[in-house]
Write an enzyme that holds these catalytic residues in place. Sequence first.
Site, PDB file in Angstrom:
ATOM      1  N   ARG A   1      33.051 -18.703 -11.450  1.00  0.00           N
ATOM      2  CA  ARG A   1      31.660 -18.327 -11.710  1.00  0.00           C
ATOM      3  C   ARG A   1      31.436 -17.317 -12.827  1.00  0.00           C
ATOM      4  O   ARG A   1      30.439 -17.463 -13.563  1.00  0.00           O
ATOM      5  CB  ARG A   1      31.005 -17.864 -10.396  1.00  0.00           C
ATOM      6  CG  ARG A   1      30.776 -19.043  -9.454  1.00  0.00           C
ATOM      7  CD  ARG A   1      30.549 -18.599  -8.027  1.00  0.00           C
ATOM      8  NE  ARG A   1      31.790 -18.137  -7.406  1.00  0.00           N
ATOM      9  CZ  ARG A   1      31.886 -17.730  -6.149  1.00  0.00           C
ATOM     10  NH1 ARG A   1      30.815 -17.734  -5.371  1.00  0.00           N
ATOM     11  NH2 ARG A   1      33.044 -17.330  -5.660  1.00  0.00           N
TER      12      ARG A   1
ATOM     13  N   ASP B   1      43.463 -28.626  -7.697  1.00  0.00           N
ATOM     14  CA  ASP B   1      43.469 -27.671  -6.577  1.00  0.00           C
ATOM     15  C   ASP B   1      42.797 -28.301  -5.359  1.00  0.00           C
ATOM     16  O   ASP B   1      41.646 -28.016  -5.044  1.00  0.00           O
ATOM     17  CB  ASP B   1      42.730 -26.399  -7.022  1.00  0.00           C
ATOM     18  CG  ASP B   1      42.762 -25.310  -5.964  1.00  0.00           C
ATOM     19  OD1 ASP B   1      43.677 -25.320  -5.119  1.00  0.00           O
ATOM     20  OD2 ASP B   1      41.861 -24.450  -5.986  1.00  0.00           O
TER      21      ASP B   1
ATOM     22  N   ASP C   1      48.204 -31.101   5.970  1.00  0.00           N
ATOM     23  CA  ASP C   1      48.214 -32.224   6.911  1.00  0.00           C
ATOM     24  C   ASP C   1      49.646 -32.371   7.417  1.00  0.00           C
ATOM     25  O   ASP C   1      50.498 -31.523   7.113  1.00  0.00           O
ATOM     26  CB  ASP C   1      47.710 -33.492   6.191  1.00  0.00           C
ATOM     27  CG  ASP C   1      47.047 -34.490   7.147  1.00  0.00           C
ATOM     28  OD1 ASP C   1      47.600 -34.722   8.247  1.00  0.00           O
ATOM     29  OD2 ASP C   1      45.991 -35.039   6.788  1.00  0.00           O
TER      30      ASP C   1
ATOM     31  N   LYS D   1      40.676 -26.208 -13.968  1.00  0.00           N
ATOM     32  CA  LYS D   1      41.012 -26.486 -12.566  1.00  0.00           C
ATOM     33  C   LYS D   1      39.995 -27.471 -11.992  1.00  0.00           C
ATOM     34  O   LYS D   1      38.785 -27.229 -12.050  1.00  0.00           O
ATOM     35  CB  LYS D   1      40.979 -25.190 -11.749  1.00  0.00           C
ATOM     36  CG  LYS D   1      41.326 -25.393 -10.283  1.00  0.00           C
ATOM     37  CD  LYS D   1      41.511 -24.059  -9.577  1.00  0.00           C
ATOM     38  CE  LYS D   1      40.261 -23.555  -8.937  1.00  0.00           C
ATOM     39  NZ  LYS D   1      39.868 -24.208  -7.685  1.00  0.00           N
TER      40      LYS D   1
ATOM     41  N   THR E   1      41.382 -16.092  -1.070  1.00  0.00           N
ATOM     42  CA  THR E   1      40.874 -14.787  -1.525  1.00  0.00           C
ATOM     43  C   THR E   1      39.542 -14.441  -0.868  1.00  0.00           C
ATOM     44  O   THR E   1      39.076 -13.316  -0.971  1.00  0.00           O
ATOM     45  CB  THR E   1      40.719 -14.778  -3.054  1.00  0.00           C
ATOM     46  OG1 THR E   1      40.147 -16.007  -3.461  1.00  0.00           O
ATOM     47  CG2 THR E   1      42.042 -14.603  -3.726  1.00  0.00           C
TER      48      THR E   1
ATOM     49  N   LYS F   1      44.423 -28.325  -2.289  1.00  0.00           N
ATOM     50  CA  LYS F   1      44.898 -27.553  -1.123  1.00  0.00           C
ATOM     51  C   LYS F   1      45.211 -28.456   0.075  1.00  0.00           C
ATOM     52  O   LYS F   1      44.626 -28.325   1.159  1.00  0.00           O
ATOM     53  CB  LYS F   1      43.856 -26.506  -0.716  1.00  0.00           C
ATOM     54  CG  LYS F   1      43.533 -25.491  -1.799  1.00  0.00           C
ATOM     55  CD  LYS F   1      42.639 -24.386  -1.272  1.00  0.00           C
ATOM     56  CE  LYS F   1      42.292 -23.362  -2.317  1.00  0.00           C
ATOM     57  NZ  LYS F   1      41.322 -23.828  -3.333  1.00  0.00           N
TER      58      LYS F   1
HETATM   59  O1  C5P Z   1      34.014 -18.641  -8.894  1.00  0.00           O
HETATM   60  P1  C5P Z   1      35.331 -17.994  -8.573  1.00  0.00           P
HETATM   61  O2  C5P Z   1      35.941 -17.256  -9.753  1.00  0.00           O
HETATM   62  O3  C5P Z   1      35.295 -17.155  -7.325  1.00  0.00           O
HETATM   63  O4  C5P Z   1      36.295 -19.241  -8.296  1.00  0.00           O
HETATM   64  C1  C5P Z   1      37.583 -19.107  -7.784  1.00  0.00           C
HETATM   65  C2  C5P Z   1      38.226 -20.451  -7.686  1.00  0.00           C
HETATM   66  O5  C5P Z   1      39.532 -20.268  -7.163  1.00  0.00           O
HETATM   67  C3  C5P Z   1      37.511 -21.420  -6.763  1.00  0.00           C
HETATM   68  O6  C5P Z   1      37.612 -22.702  -7.379  1.00  0.00           O
HETATM   69  C4  C5P Z   1      38.310 -21.373  -5.478  1.00  0.00           C
HETATM   70  O7  C5P Z   1      38.335 -22.628  -4.829  1.00  0.00           O
HETATM   71  C5  C5P Z   1      39.709 -21.037  -5.986  1.00  0.00           C
HETATM   72  N1  C5P Z   1      40.596 -20.365  -5.036  1.00  0.00           N
HETATM   73  C6  C5P Z   1      40.283 -19.173  -4.408  1.00  0.00           C
HETATM   74  N2  C5P Z   1      41.157 -18.609  -3.524  1.00  0.00           N
HETATM   75  C7  C5P Z   1      42.334 -19.192  -3.276  1.00  0.00           C
HETATM   76  C8  C5P Z   1      42.664 -20.392  -3.920  1.00  0.00           C
HETATM   77  C9  C5P Z   1      41.764 -20.943  -4.813  1.00  0.00           C
HETATM   78  O8  C5P Z   1      39.213 -18.611  -4.672  1.00  0.00           O
HETATM   79  N3  C5P Z   1      43.219 -18.601  -2.484  1.00  0.00           N
END
Ligand code: C5P
Length: 256
Positions: free
Chosen positions: A233, A83, A88, A56, A142, A85
């Site tokens: 992460r 991604d 606009d 991603k 999330t 997002k």
């Molecule tokens: O590090 P982590 O596992 O929390 O990363 C989650 C990834 O998913 C990040 O790149 C974040 O931008 C993305 N994301 C998210 N919640 C959403 C959409 C995308 O955490 N609703």
Amino acid sequence: MPIPDRLNPTFSSASSAPIDLVEEARKRLIVALDVPDGPSAVELVDRLEDSCQWFKVGLELFVAAGPAVIEPLLKRGHSIFLDLKFHDIPNTVAGAVRSAASLGVQMMTVHAAGGPAMLSAAQQALVGLDDPPQLLAVSVLTSMDQSQLNGIGIARTPADQVELLARMGLTTGVNGFVCSPQEVATLRALTGPKGVLVIPGIRPAGAAVGDQKRIATPADALRQGASYLVVGRPITQASDPAEAAEAILREIAEAL
Ligand code: C5P
């Protein structure tokens, strides 16, 4: 628009041939390349590419490295989830969706909160393209919990807000959504098997939660109906990212 099989692993286990579950798991794991520049992304992909098929590219990397970061990854045979997002006015989002599609990525995001006209414009922008990316509408981030939603004037629970946005998205022809593990079962019931549900907020047992609020383990998210899991992460900040990815793949495989 039918979803290409390669984009919907939900269908790939329909064959009667014996299935390699770890290979199936590889089709469902998306690693978030949340790194500050192109060389860091290449270094991470070098370490992960024997384990992972999907990467991603999000805002941090795209803003730093630009579209040029994508082509080498595609040439190496990887699938890319862009991604960014988008949120606009409809005309601007339609143009941005066309630009993103021209990069050859396999999935991309817009914010469902942009509204029905914006989602329709995004969906329409892909009509007629040869191999369009799967469009995903991001429901509620999330990292947002009830108090964060209240802070932007939304009194509904996160679950109710996600459902409202998904119902609205479906009326515009969008059948792909990003939601938290806690809403995936509801959205699977709404979209049926053809919905493409991409789920971040994934934390293996014992992993640091960070800023995520609505989380689940990889196995739980899959059992609830996830098509794809996005993990950042827990893999990218592990001392051995490839081993962390393999452990998650084994957990996914056990849940399939
Ligand atoms: O590090 P982590 O596992 O929390 O990363 C989650 C990834 O998913 C990040 O790149 C974040 O931008 C993305 N994301 C998210 N919640 C959403 C959409 C995308 O955490 N609703």
